[in-house]
Design a protein around this motif. Structure first.
Motif, PDB file in Angstrom:
ATOM      1  N   THR A 160       0.935  -1.170   0.088  1.00 39.55           N
ATOM      2  CA  THR A 160      -0.171   0.019  -0.036  1.00 39.55           C
ATOM      3  C   THR A 160       0.895   1.178   0.016  1.00 39.55           C
ATOM      4  N   ALA A 161       1.867   1.267   0.797  1.00 37.38           N
ATOM      5  CA  ALA A 161       2.951   2.488   0.776  1.00 37.38           C
ATOM      6  C   ALA A 161       3.372   2.627  -0.563  1.00 37.38           C
ATOM      7  N   ALA A 162       3.955   1.571  -1.109  1.00 38.97           N
ATOM      8  CA  ALA A 162       4.527   1.668  -2.438  1.00 38.97           C
ATOM      9  C   ALA A 162       3.597   2.079  -3.629  1.00 38.97           C
ATOM     10  N   ALA A 163       2.404   1.691  -3.378  1.00 42.14           N
ATOM     11  CA  ALA A 163       1.352   2.171  -4.262  1.00 42.14           C
ATOM     12  C   ALA A 163       1.008   3.646  -4.242  1.00 42.14           C
ATOM     13  N   LEU A 164       1.049   4.102  -3.085  1.00 41.81           N
ATOM     14  CA  LEU A 164       0.714   5.457  -2.682  1.00 41.81           C
ATOM     15  C   LEU A 164       2.034   6.217  -3.111  1.00 41.81           C
ATOM     16  N   SER A 165       3.235   5.706  -2.897  1.00 42.85           N
ATOM     17  CA  SER A 165       4.430   6.548  -3.243  1.00 42.85           C
ATOM     18  C   SER A 165       4.489   6.674  -4.793  1.00 42.85           C
ATOM     19  N   LEU A 166       4.218   5.498  -5.607  1.00 41.64           N
ATOM     20  CA  LEU A 166       4.381   5.651  -6.963  1.00 41.64           C
ATOM     21  C   LEU A 166       3.183   6.625  -7.328  1.00 41.64           C
ATOM     22  N   ALA A 167       2.355   6.416  -6.890  1.00 36.64           N
ATOM     23  CA  ALA A 167       1.129   7.451  -7.268  1.00 36.64           C
ATOM     24  C   ALA A 167       1.436   8.861  -7.154  1.00 36.64           C
ATOM     25  N   ALA A 168       1.796   9.092  -6.026  1.00 39.05           N
ATOM     26  CA  ALA A 168       2.292  10.340  -5.394  1.00 39.05           C
ATOM     27  C   ALA A 168       3.342  11.117  -6.503  1.00 39.05           C
ATOM     28  N   HIS A 169       4.514  10.314  -6.939  1.00 42.65           N
ATOM     29  CA  HIS A 169       5.393  10.817  -7.717  1.00 42.65           C
ATOM     30  C   HIS A 169       5.153  10.787  -9.195  1.00 42.65           C
ATOM     31  N   SER A 170       4.109  10.270  -9.544  1.00 40.01           N
ATOM     32  CA  SER A 170       3.554  10.231 -11.047  1.00 40.01           C
ATOM     33  C   SER A 170       2.540  10.953 -11.579  1.00 40.01           C
ATOM     34  N   GLN A 171       1.738  11.556 -10.436  1.00 37.98           N
ATOM     35  CA  GLN A 171       0.623  12.252 -10.926  1.00 37.98           C
ATOM     36  C   GLN A 171       0.658  13.486 -10.170  1.00 37.98           C
ATOM     37  N   PRO A 172      -0.185  14.599 -10.920  1.00 37.35           N
ATOM     38  CA  PRO A 172      -0.306  15.792 -10.333  1.00 37.35           C
ATOM     39  C   PRO A 172      -1.167  15.739  -9.193  1.00 37.35           C
ATOM     40  N   ALA A 173      -1.331  16.615  -8.039  1.00 37.57           N
ATOM     41  CA  ALA A 173      -1.794  16.568  -6.852  1.00 37.57           C
ATOM     42  C   ALA A 173      -3.413  16.449  -6.669  1.00 37.57           C
ATOM     43  N   ALA A 174      -4.061  16.872  -7.700  1.00 42.53           N
ATOM     44  CA  ALA A 174      -5.327  16.726  -7.984  1.00 42.53           C
ATOM     45  C   ALA A 174      -5.694  15.063  -8.147  1.00 42.53           C
ATOM     46  N   GLU A 175      -5.108  14.749  -9.090  1.00 41.52           N
ATOM     47  CA  GLU A 175      -5.298  13.310  -9.536  1.00 41.52           C
ATOM     48  C   GLU A 175      -4.915  12.298  -8.419  1.00 41.52           C
ATOM     49  N   PHE A 176      -3.756  12.754  -7.757  1.00 44.18           N
ATOM     50  CA  PHE A 176      -3.319  11.824  -6.666  1.00 44.18           C
ATOM     51  C   PHE A 176      -4.238  11.678  -5.374  1.00 44.18           C
TER      52      PHE A 176
END
Length: 77
Positions: A25-41
């Motif tokens: 879960t932490a890895a998925a959130l980290s990848l999503a946070a680094h690869s998406q703009p703030a609104a999409e994250f």
């Protein structure tokens, strides 16, 4: 009186599984946070949170089934 060594081993497996799920879960959130703009994250994090909360409904089954299996094992069935 018979020792339930399998129960201790099962607790270890459960603990290992929880650690893996938390790490994933932490890895998925980290990848999503680094690869998406703030609104999409924010939308993704909200979806993931709601999915995890919906999954809590299955905790009853996840707790009840091992209890039945351990009780049957203790009886020698």
């Amino acid at each position: 009186m018979r020792r339930l060594t399998g129960a201790v081993l099962s607790v270890g497996y459960v603990a290992f599984g929880l650690i893996c799920v938390g790490g994933a879960t932490a890895a998925a959130l980290s990848l999503a946070a680094h690869s998406q703009p703030a609104a999409e994250f924010a939308a993704f994090a909200t979806w993931l949170t709601l999915a995890n909360l919906a999954g809590l409904a299955f905790v009853v089954v996840e707790m009840y089934l091992p209890r039945l299996l351990l009780a049957a094992s203790a009886r020698g069935e």
